[in-house]
Design an enzyme around this catalytic site. Structure first.
Site, PDB file in Angstrom:
ATOM      1  N   CYS A   1      -0.539   5.543  -3.349  1.00 39.94           N
ATOM      2  CA  CYS A   1      -1.656   5.509  -2.397  1.00 39.94           C
ATOM      3  C   CYS A   1      -1.135   4.668  -1.249  1.00 39.94           C
ATOM      4  CB  CYS A   1      -2.920   4.882  -2.985  1.00 39.94           C
ATOM      5  SG  CYS A   1      -4.198   4.719  -1.717  1.00 39.94           S
TER       6      CYS A   1
ATOM      7  N   CYS B   1      -4.039   2.130   0.119  1.00 36.87           N
ATOM      8  CA  CYS B   1      -4.532   0.999  -0.692  1.00 36.87           C
ATOM      9  C   CYS B   1      -4.060   1.168  -2.127  1.00 36.87           C
ATOM     10  CB  CYS B   1      -6.039   0.869  -0.588  1.00 36.87           C
ATOM     11  SG  CYS B   1      -6.964   2.415  -0.680  1.00 36.87           S
ATOM     12  N   SER B   2      -4.922   1.557  -3.041  1.00 35.65           N
ATOM     13  CA  SER B   2      -4.496   1.610  -4.440  1.00 35.65           C
ATOM     14  C   SER B   2      -5.312   2.628  -5.226  1.00 35.65           C
ATOM     15  CB  SER B   2      -4.645   0.228  -5.071  1.00 35.65           C
ATOM     16  OG  SER B   2      -5.983  -0.204  -4.934  1.00 35.65           O
ATOM     17  N   CYS B   3      -5.690   3.754  -4.593  1.00 35.95           N
ATOM     18  CA  CYS B   3      -6.491   4.765  -5.281  1.00 35.95           C
ATOM     19  C   CYS B   3      -5.717   5.279  -6.496  1.00 35.95           C
ATOM     20  CB  CYS B   3      -6.839   5.903  -4.329  1.00 35.95           C
ATOM     21  SG  CYS B   3      -7.805   5.301  -2.934  1.00 35.95           S
TER      22      CYS B   3
HETATM   23 FE    FE Z   1      -6.184   3.797  -2.145  1.00 37.88          FE
END
Ligand code: FE
Length: 208
Positions: free
Chosen positions: A106, A109-111
């Site tokens: 991602c 961010c951190s999906c």
């Molecule tokens: Fe994300």
């Protein structure tokens, strides 16, 4: 409450401090129930973890009809196994083959597909991984100890909050006689992100 490490730095990052401040404020104002919040966190930290993903992979390796459904409509097939919910609204499963290696990032961010893998590991959220996975996937994979042949096409998929990707790793040679239950035990988390392969048990811990 300040948590100090041995070298004197506080363990909380700026973001963590902001989250805590926000949490206190919401709880104080009665907008959030602290117990409900704790239960939610506990669920994702301890109850929903990558083992869900291991079961999905083992089933896909042993049940061709399930695998077909999984690749065609990830959410529907995962829901059959009870894996659905928040942070997994749309999940797409990508199959690794001898010619294609899929890898998930991602960049923003951190999906991450929480219902299948739990919470993302720290490296997945790190800036170096998020930036380099796209520019130099082969180099990043090497750092994970994964050598991908030049004849294999590496495809990098950028997750968003709308679409979260899950890699279906290749079933390793030498596992033909293993049952679904046994296969669950050899899958590893990173293989579902595409930063590891799955190895046959004879190859794991081979000292020679
Ligand atoms: Fe994300």
């Amino acid at each position: 409450m300040s948590e100090k490490t041995h070298d004197g730095h506080t363990e909380l990052t700026d973001n963590e401090l902001r989250v805590r401040a926000l949490e206190s404020l919401l709880t104080e104002r009665g907008l959030v129930d602290a117990d409900a919040l704790n239960e939610l966190i506990d669920t994702y930290e301890t109850k929903i973890g990558p083992r869900n993903g291991f079961k999905v992979v083992a089933r896909a390796w042993t049940d061709p009809e399930f695998k077909k459904r999984l690749l065609e409509d990830g959410n529907a097939a995962l829901a059959e196994m009870g894996y659905e919910g928040r942070q997994g609204e749309t999940m797409v499963v990508l199959e690794n083959t001898p010619k294609i290696h899929n890898m998930v990032v991602c960049t923003l961010c951190s999906c991450y597909p929480w219902p299948v893998l739990g919470l993302p590991p720290a490296w997945y959220k790190s800036f170096p991984y998020r930036s380099r996975a796209v520019i130099d996937p082969r180099g990043v994979l090497k750092e994970f100890g994964v050598e991908i042949g030049d004849d294999v096409d590496i495809r990098v998929w950028d997750s968003t909050s709308e679409t979260r990707f899950i890699v279906l790793p290749e079933r390793p040679a030498g596992t033909e006689d293993m049952t679904e239950e046994e296969l669950v035990e050899i899958v590893n988390r990173n293989s579902l992100i595409g930063t590891a392969l799955v190895e046959a048990p004879s190859a794991i811990g081979d000292q020679s």
